[in-house]
Design a protein around this motif. Sequence first.
Motif, mmCIF file in Angstrom:
data_model
loop_
_atom_site.group_PDB
_atom_site.id
_atom_site.type_symbol
_atom_site.label_atom_id
_atom_site.label_comp_id
_atom_site.label_asym_id
_atom_site.label_seq_id
_atom_site.Cartn_x
_atom_site.Cartn_y
_atom_site.Cartn_z
ATOM 1 N N LEU A 115 49.601 20.931 70.129
ATOM 2 C CA LEU A 115 50.116 22.273 69.909
ATOM 3 C C LEU A 115 50.990 22.660 71.088
ATOM 4 O O LEU A 115 50.566 22.554 72.242
ATOM 5 C CB LEU A 115 48.959 23.261 69.757
ATOM 6 C CG LEU A 115 49.306 24.729 69.503
ATOM 7 C CD1 LEU A 115 49.941 24.900 68.127
ATOM 8 C CD2 LEU A 115 48.056 25.597 69.615
ATOM 9 N N THR A 116 52.226 23.089 70.818
ATOM 10 C CA THR A 116 53.141 23.550 71.857
ATOM 11 C C THR A 116 53.358 25.040 71.695
ATOM 12 O O THR A 116 53.772 25.506 70.633
ATOM 13 C CB THR A 116 54.486 22.815 71.771
ATOM 14 O OG1 THR A 116 54.267 21.407 71.875
ATOM 15 C CG2 THR A 116 55.408 23.255 72.897
ATOM 16 N N ILE A 117 53.068 25.796 72.757
ATOM 17 C CA ILE A 117 53.157 27.257 72.708
ATOM 18 C C ILE A 117 54.229 27.739 73.676
ATOM 19 O O ILE A 117 54.281 27.314 74.830
ATOM 20 C CB ILE A 117 51.806 27.903 73.062
ATOM 21 C CG1 ILE A 117 50.729 27.470 72.067
ATOM 22 C CG2 ILE A 117 51.927 29.426 73.086
ATOM 23 C CD1 ILE A 117 49.351 28.036 72.369
ATOM 24 N N LYS A 118 55.085 28.624 73.184
ATOM 25 C CA LYS A 118 56.081 29.311 74.006
ATOM 26 C C LYS A 118 55.865 30.814 73.828
ATOM 27 O O LYS A 118 56.016 31.336 72.727
ATOM 28 C CB LYS A 118 57.496 28.918 73.596
ATOM 29 C CG LYS A 118 57.826 27.449 73.834
ATOM 30 C CD LYS A 118 59.256 27.130 73.428
ATOM 31 C CE LYS A 118 59.580 25.663 73.672
ATOM 32 N NZ LYS A 118 60.976 25.323 73.281
ATOM 33 N N SER A 125 55.811 31.948 69.852
ATOM 34 C CA SER A 125 56.037 30.917 68.846
ATOM 35 C C SER A 125 55.220 29.682 69.209
ATOM 36 O O SER A 125 54.857 29.473 70.368
ATOM 37 C CB SER A 125 57.519 30.545 68.760
ATOM 38 O OG SER A 125 57.955 29.950 69.967
ATOM 39 N N LEU A 126 54.945 28.864 68.203
ATOM 40 C CA LEU A 126 54.210 27.626 68.452
ATOM 41 C C LEU A 126 54.614 26.559 67.446
ATOM 42 O O LEU A 126 55.095 26.856 66.350
ATOM 43 C CB LEU A 126 52.698 27.858 68.422
ATOM 44 C CG LEU A 126 52.059 28.497 67.187
ATOM 45 C CD1 LEU A 126 51.709 27.431 66.166
ATOM 46 C CD2 LEU A 126 50.807 29.242 67.588
ATOM 47 N N VAL A 127 54.405 25.292 67.851
ATOM 48 C CA VAL A 127 54.708 24.120 67.030
ATOM 49 C C VAL A 127 53.472 23.238 67.017
ATOM 50 O O VAL A 127 52.900 22.935 68.064
ATOM 51 C CB VAL A 127 55.923 23.345 67.583
ATOM 52 C CG1 VAL A 127 56.152 22.087 66.762
ATOM 53 C CG2 VAL A 127 57.161 24.217 67.596
ATOM 54 N N LEU A 128 53.055 22.813 65.835
ATOM 55 C CA LEU A 128 51.859 22.001 65.667
ATOM 56 C C LEU A 128 52.232 20.677 65.014
ATOM 57 O O LEU A 128 52.971 20.654 64.033
ATOM 58 C CB LEU A 128 50.836 22.745 64.798
ATOM 59 C CG LEU A 128 49.529 22.024 64.485
ATOM 60 C CD1 LEU A 128 48.691 21.869 65.744
ATOM 61 C CD2 LEU A 128 48.749 22.790 63.421
ATOM 62 N N ARG A 129 51.713 19.574 65.551
ATOM 63 C CA ARG A 129 51.992 18.279 64.943
ATOM 64 C C ARG A 129 50.779 17.372 65.041
ATOM 65 O O ARG A 129 49.967 17.468 65.972
ATOM 66 C CB ARG A 129 53.197 17.610 65.595
ATOM 67 C CG ARG A 129 52.988 17.107 66.998
ATOM 68 C CD ARG A 129 54.270 16.542 67.589
ATOM 69 N NE ARG A 129 54.070 15.952 68.908
ATOM 70 C CZ ARG A 129 53.824 14.672 69.106
ATOM 71 N NH1 ARG A 129 53.754 13.848 68.072
ATOM 72 N NH2 ARG A 129 53.652 14.196 70.323
ATOM 73 N N GLN A 135 50.890 13.564 58.938
ATOM 74 C CA GLN A 135 51.196 14.922 58.477
ATOM 75 C C GLN A 135 52.082 15.643 59.483
ATOM 76 O O GLN A 135 51.906 15.499 60.689
ATOM 77 C CB GLN A 135 49.885 15.699 58.280
ATOM 78 C CG GLN A 135 50.058 17.154 57.927
ATOM 79 C CD GLN A 135 48.715 17.847 57.821
ATOM 80 O OE1 GLN A 135 47.776 17.342 57.227
ATOM 81 N NE2 GLN A 135 48.624 19.019 58.419
ATOM 82 N N GLU A 136 53.027 16.402 58.978
ATOM 83 C CA GLU A 136 53.892 17.225 59.814
ATOM 84 C C GLU A 136 53.693 18.684 59.418
ATOM 85 O O GLU A 136 53.640 19.009 58.234
ATOM 86 C CB GLU A 136 55.357 16.826 59.640
ATOM 87 C CG GLU A 136 55.649 15.379 60.018
ATOM 88 C CD GLU A 136 57.071 14.978 59.691
ATOM 89 O OE1 GLU A 136 57.798 15.821 59.105
ATOM 90 O OE2 GLU A 136 57.452 13.839 60.007
ATOM 91 N N SER A 137 53.572 19.549 60.414
ATOM 92 C CA SER A 137 53.321 20.965 60.149
ATOM 93 C C SER A 137 54.398 21.834 60.788
ATOM 94 O O SER A 137 54.804 21.582 61.932
ATOM 95 C CB SER A 137 51.942 21.380 60.675
ATOM 96 O OG SER A 137 50.921 20.662 60.030
ATOM 97 N N LYS A 138 54.826 22.831 60.048
ATOM 98 C CA LYS A 138 55.798 23.800 60.545
ATOM 99 C C LYS A 138 55.158 25.180 60.506
ATOM 100 O O LYS A 138 54.770 25.669 59.440
ATOM 101 C CB LYS A 138 57.068 23.775 59.692
ATOM 102 C CG LYS A 138 58.122 24.789 60.124
ATOM 103 C CD LYS A 138 59.384 24.640 59.308
ATOM 104 C CE LYS A 138 59.151 24.999 57.855
ATOM 105 N NZ LYS A 138 60.389 24.968 57.053
ATOM 106 N N VAL A 139 55.005 25.793 61.677
ATOM 107 C CA VAL A 139 54.400 27.119 61.758
ATOM 108 C C VAL A 139 55.435 28.154 61.331
ATOM 109 O O VAL A 139 56.527 28.231 61.894
ATOM 110 C CB VAL A 139 53.890 27.404 63.183
ATOM 111 C CG1 VAL A 139 53.352 28.827 63.284
ATOM 112 C CG2 VAL A 139 52.807 26.403 63.563
ATOM 113 N N ILE A 140 55.098 28.956 60.335
ATOM 114 C CA ILE A 140 56.053 29.940 59.817
ATOM 115 C C ILE A 140 55.722 31.352 60.284
ATOM 116 O O ILE A 140 56.555 32.251 60.189
ATOM 117 C CB ILE A 140 56.100 29.898 58.276
ATOM 118 C CG1 ILE A 140 54.711 30.130 57.675
ATOM 119 C CG2 ILE A 140 56.652 28.568 57.808
ATOM 120 C CD1 ILE A 140 54.706 30.125 56.160
#
Length: 218
Positions: A115-118, A125-129, A135-140
């Motif tokens: 998990l990458t958090i800015k 915002s954050l990005v999860l992979r 599986q690829e996830s896009k945080v909306i």
Amino acid sequence: MWKVFPKLGLLKLLLAIFSALFLSALILLIGPDGGGLSWHDFGDSFKLVTPITLTFAGVIFVIGKWGWLCLWKSPFVGEILHKSVCPNLNGKWLGKVHSSYTDENSNKVVTEVELTIKADLCGFSLVLRSLDGYQESKVIQSELYRDPRTGTFYLSYIFEASVPIPKETDDRVFDGAAKLEIIVNEKNTVLKGIYWTNRAWQRGMNTAGLITMKQKNS
């Protein structure tokens, strides 16, 4: 991160500072001896206060984007702010997802994720992979907030997941959400909570599980 702070109190503070700037400009135009007050004086005051206001807004933006980190990273004050005011979650987080989803051998699936958090005082915002690449996830949508009843900090988000090469029992695209408690202890900060998805819900196979994460290099 601004949602963690009392909105009405923050608005009152900004309004008070702007009012002080405007009144200072008005007093300078009228002079110390008083005098007549006209609409022209108000117009000149607005002209005088405009550059001051723009400068003030610029300073607030810089503090909101980067300046606040100086306080949060300071030795003693930063620890208090992190625990009591708002946790600084910036960086990469590594953890595991214990899912109710089972593989072809009927074993519960455990997946490692990153998990990458800015975050700053203006946005979040954050990005999860998934580290296995399946599986690829896009945080909306994501939010950092504080429960007014208990004072506990939470991180919640809604994500859209895609599986490039799904198995026969899996779906290629599905949605999900998670609510993680932010646990601050003496040594580190931990994110822990549950998630759920509508994965294969038509077949009664929608998933849920437990997520635990620790900050990388902590």
